[in-house]
Design an enzyme around this catalytic site. Structure first.
Site, PDB file in Angstrom:
ATOM      1  N   LYS A 103       0.720  -1.046   0.023  1.00 18.56           N
ATOM      2  CA  LYS A 103      -0.217  -0.110   0.018  1.00 18.56           C
ATOM      3  C   LYS A 103       0.940   1.195   0.039  1.00 18.56           C
ATOM      4  O   LYS A 103       2.275   1.448   0.453  1.00 18.56           O
ATOM      5  CB  LYS A 103      -0.795   0.018   1.241  1.00 18.56           C
ATOM      6  CG  LYS A 103      -1.910  -1.169   1.339  1.00 18.56           C
ATOM      7  CD  LYS A 103      -2.633  -1.169   2.579  1.00 18.56           C
ATOM      8  CE  LYS A 103      -1.630  -1.604   3.608  1.00 18.56           C
ATOM      9  NZ  LYS A 103      -2.111  -1.863   5.376  1.00 18.56           N
ATOM     10  N   THR A 134      -7.232   9.086   9.255  1.00 20.54           N
ATOM     11  CA  THR A 134      -7.108   7.937   8.423  1.00 20.54           C
ATOM     12  C   THR A 134      -6.588   6.669   9.560  1.00 20.54           C
ATOM     13  O   THR A 134      -6.205   5.806   9.230  1.00 20.54           O
ATOM     14  CB  THR A 134      -5.693   7.888   7.674  1.00 20.54           C
ATOM     15  OG1 THR A 134      -4.839   8.677   8.479  1.00 20.54           O
ATOM     16  CG2 THR A 134      -5.985   8.976   6.447  1.00 20.54           C
ATOM     17  N   GLY A 172      -7.235   3.349  11.090  1.00 23.68           N
ATOM     18  CA  GLY A 172      -8.354   2.242  10.457  1.00 23.68           C
ATOM     19  C   GLY A 172      -8.245   2.057   9.155  1.00 23.68           C
ATOM     20  O   GLY A 172      -8.874   1.046   8.585  1.00 23.68           O
ATOM     21  N   THR A 173      -7.411   2.874   8.414  1.00 18.11           N
ATOM     22  CA  THR A 173      -7.359   2.593   7.026  1.00 18.11           C
ATOM     23  C   THR A 173      -6.869   1.116   6.542  1.00 18.11           C
ATOM     24  O   THR A 173      -7.553   0.398   5.322  1.00 18.11           O
ATOM     25  CB  THR A 173      -6.612   3.774   6.221  1.00 18.11           C
ATOM     26  OG1 THR A 173      -5.408   3.752   6.705  1.00 18.11           O
ATOM     27  CG2 THR A 173      -7.120   5.162   6.311  1.00 18.11           C
ATOM     28  N   GLY A 174      -5.814   0.658   7.012  1.00 26.65           N
ATOM     29  CA  GLY A 174      -5.251  -0.588   6.693  1.00 26.65           C
ATOM     30  C   GLY A 174      -6.278  -1.690   7.027  1.00 26.65           C
ATOM     31  O   GLY A 174      -6.499  -2.680   6.153  1.00 26.65           O
ATOM     32  N   CYS A 175      -6.894  -1.690   8.019  1.00 24.95           N
ATOM     33  CA  CYS A 175      -7.822  -2.559   8.637  1.00 24.95           C
ATOM     34  C   CYS A 175      -8.858  -2.775   7.779  1.00 24.95           C
ATOM     35  O   CYS A 175      -9.461  -3.830   7.228  1.00 24.95           O
ATOM     36  CB  CYS A 175      -8.204  -2.549   9.821  1.00 24.95           C
ATOM     37  SG  CYS A 175      -7.060  -2.090  11.219  1.00 24.95           S
TER      38      CYS A 175
HETATM   39  N1  LIG Z   1      -4.433  10.021   2.383  1.00 23.36           N
HETATM   40  C1  LIG Z   1      -5.136   8.898   1.783  1.00 23.36           C
HETATM   41  N2  LIG Z   1      -5.594   9.305   0.309  1.00 23.36           N
HETATM   42  C2  LIG Z   1      -6.235   8.298  -0.394  1.00 23.36           C
HETATM   43  N3  LIG Z   1      -5.888   6.837   0.075  1.00 23.36           N
HETATM   44  C3  LIG Z   1      -5.409   6.443   1.244  1.00 23.36           C
HETATM   45  C4  LIG Z   1      -4.933   7.471   1.923  1.00 23.36           C
HETATM   46  N4  LIG Z   1      -4.098   6.983   3.182  1.00 23.36           N
HETATM   47  C5  LIG Z   1      -4.325   5.640   2.704  1.00 23.36           C
HETATM   48  N5  LIG Z   1      -4.886   5.460   1.701  1.00 23.36           N
HETATM   49  C6  LIG Z   1      -5.327   4.153   1.081  1.00 23.36           C
HETATM   50  O1  LIG Z   1      -5.949   3.336   2.264  1.00 23.36           O
HETATM   51  C7  LIG Z   1      -5.326   1.839   2.103  1.00 23.36           C
HETATM   52  C8  LIG Z   1      -4.620   1.742   3.208  1.00 23.36           C
HETATM   53  O2  LIG Z   1      -3.112   2.293   3.108  1.00 23.36           O
HETATM   54  P1  LIG Z   1      -2.366   2.694   4.431  1.00 23.36           P
HETATM   55  O3  LIG Z   1      -1.010   2.771   3.839  1.00 23.36           O
HETATM   56  O4  LIG Z   1      -2.753   3.980   5.071  1.00 23.36           O
HETATM   57  O5  LIG Z   1      -2.519   1.395   5.340  1.00 23.36           O
HETATM   58  P2  LIG Z   1      -1.962   1.354   6.768  1.00 23.36           P
HETATM   59  O6  LIG Z   1      -0.597   2.139   6.860  1.00 23.36           O
HETATM   60  O7  LIG Z   1      -1.745  -0.018   7.080  1.00 23.36           O
HETATM   61  O8  LIG Z   1      -2.827   2.034   7.679  1.00 23.36           O
HETATM   62  P3  LIG Z   1      -2.603   2.727   9.021  1.00 23.36           P
HETATM   63  O9  LIG Z   1      -1.636   3.873   8.395  1.00 23.36           O
HETATM   64  O10 LIG Z   1      -3.795   3.544   9.194  1.00 23.36           O
HETATM   65  O11 LIG Z   1      -1.855   1.920   9.809  1.00 23.36           O
HETATM   66  C9  LIG Z   1      -4.478   2.076   0.942  1.00 23.36           C
HETATM   67  O12 LIG Z   1      -5.362   1.409  -0.323  1.00 23.36           O
HETATM   68  C10 LIG Z   1      -3.999   3.370   0.575  1.00 23.36           C
HETATM   69  O13 LIG Z   1      -3.887   3.815  -0.787  1.00 23.36           O
HETATM   70  C1  LIG Z   2      -6.556  -3.195  17.519  1.00 23.46           C
HETATM   71  C2  LIG Z   2      -5.653  -2.562  16.113  1.00 23.46           C
HETATM   72  N1  LIG Z   2      -5.715  -3.160  15.264  1.00 23.46           N
HETATM   73  C3  LIG Z   2      -5.036  -2.522  14.216  1.00 23.46           C
HETATM   74  C4  LIG Z   2      -4.634  -1.334  14.307  1.00 23.46           C
HETATM   75  C5  LIG Z   2      -3.707  -0.377  13.111  1.00 23.46           C
HETATM   76  O1  LIG Z   2      -4.771   0.215  12.461  1.00 23.46           O
HETATM   77  P1  LIG Z   2      -4.813   0.487  10.910  1.00 23.46           P
HETATM   78  O2  LIG Z   2      -5.688   0.098  10.260  1.00 23.46           O
HETATM   79  O3  LIG Z   2      -4.991   1.877  11.003  1.00 23.46           O
HETATM   80  O4  LIG Z   2      -3.504  -0.032  10.244  1.00 23.46           O
HETATM   81  C6  LIG Z   2      -4.927  -0.371  15.496  1.00 23.46           C
HETATM   82  N2  LIG Z   2      -4.693   0.707  15.497  1.00 23.46           N
HETATM   83  N3  LIG Z   2      -5.588  -1.068  16.459  1.00 23.46           N
END
Ligand SMILES: Nc1ncnc2c1ncn2[C@@H]1O[C@H](COP(=O)(O)OP(=O)(O)OP(=O)(O)O)[C@@H](O)[C@H]1O
Ligand SMILES: Cc1ncc(COP(=O)(O)O)c(N)n1
Length: 269
Positions: A174, A206, A208-211
């Site tokens: 990502k 942002t 929880g975006t990854g989850c």
């Molecule tokens: N500012 C943004 N604008 C558009 N898309 C985004 C943005 N930030 C993240 N994404 C998208 O959201 C999804 C999760 O990406 P991200 O790299 O943020 O994951 P993550 O690092 O695991 O999440 P977190 O940083 O919350 O732990 C991907 O598809 C990414 O392209």
């Molecule tokens: C319990 C729990 N699991 C995962 C994440 C990571 O979150 P994200 O989806 O932003 O990477 C978090 N902050 N808390």
């Protein structure tokens, strides 16, 4: 028959990430959601205040209860916290022959708190990644798993090759942690590289975006969609959820799980 999706992850008391984000996503994408909780976090939009890992035996009991009666069509893993947990959970996934496994290799929360012990990266590499249908690391997670620094798209491709070699069928690295207005998620299926591009939304919300992204992929797999289609819907879901994110709390606010379906309704009316 409704698809059944399972999340094996940590609880976020603030409701923005972890189990809570996953179940909201499953509900919105119309699959039946189930959970096995690996850890409880005291957390809000400002950060993680405490982590309490669930005893291993209790995590395994949750998985056994699900296997005995419900059996998931797809599952995702999130926060697994320790090496012991990763190995035990991987063992169960394997012995139950659960398929459609989405691995979100959660390591560090936005505020910097560790959600995975440092010595557990090796177990992730050796026990969990070989079971992955899809793995969805962000750039720092891909660096930790492959031990290569990622600065360019070439580096990302190299990391994707390594993760595929470790056993993941599809790798999605990502681009949320990259720079610039354009954001690229790189997909690799062992044969081709595909760049999934979008514009970067300027927001601090942002959490929880990854989850959420990984949960949306899991939901689509539970409905029987192909992996590539599931990843593309996952991207649409998370993009809408970030674009219409919620001003809740005073830190990194959560994403908006209503956004995706609202847009679909608007597009069809
Ligand atoms: N500012 C943004 N604008 C558009 N898309 C985004 C943005 N930030 C993240 N994404 C998208 O959201 C999804 C999760 O990406 P991200 O790299 O943020 O994951 P993550 O690092 O695991 O999440 P977190 O940083 O919350 O732990 C991907 O598809 C990414 O392209
Ligand atoms: C319990 C729990 N699991 C995962 C994440 C990571 O979150 P994200 O989806 O932003 O990477 C978090 N902050 N808390």
């Amino acid at each position: 028959m409704v698809g059944k999706a399972l999340t094996i992850a940590g609880s976020d008391s603030g409701g923005g990430a972890g189990i809570q984000a996953d179940l909201k996503t499953f509900q919105e994408l119309k699959v039946y959601g189930m959970s096995a909780i690996t850890a409880i976090t005291a957390q809000n939009t400002l950060g993680v205040q405490a982590v309490y890992p669930i005893p291993l035996d209790m995590v395994l009991k949750q998985l056994l209860s699900i296997e005995a009666d419900l059996k998931p069509d797809a599952l995702k893993t999130g926060m697994l916290f320790s090496s012991e947990l990763i190995e035990a959970v991987s063992g169960q996934i394997k012995s139950f022959q659960w398929g459609n496994v989405v691995v979100d290799p959660v390591m560090i929360a936005k505020g910097g708190s560790r959600l995975l012990q440092e010595d557990a990266v090796r177990s992730m590499r050796e026990s969990l990644i070989p079971l992955a249908t899809v793995i969805t690391p962000n750039i720092p997670e891909a660096e930790a798993l492959t031990e290569i620094p990622i600065r360019s798209m070439k580096d990302r491709q190299q990391a994707a090759r390594i993760l595929h070699k470790l056993g993941a069928d599809f790798v999605v690295i990502k681009g949320g942690h990259g720079n610039g207005n354009e954001l690229i998620d790189l997909i690799y299926d062992g044969d081709r590289f595909l760049e999934m591009k979008s514009f970067r939304i300027a927001t601090k919300n942002t959490h929880g975006t990854g989850c959420t992204f990984a949960a949306a992929i899991t939901a689509q797999l539970a409905k029987g969609e192909s992996v590539l289609d599931a990843i593309q819907i996952g991207k649409q879901y998370i993009h809408a959820a970030i674009e219409d994110s919620l001003q809740i709390g005073s830190g990194h606010g959560p994403t908006n799980h209503w956004a995706f379906q609202h847009r679909r309704v608007r597009a069809h009316s």
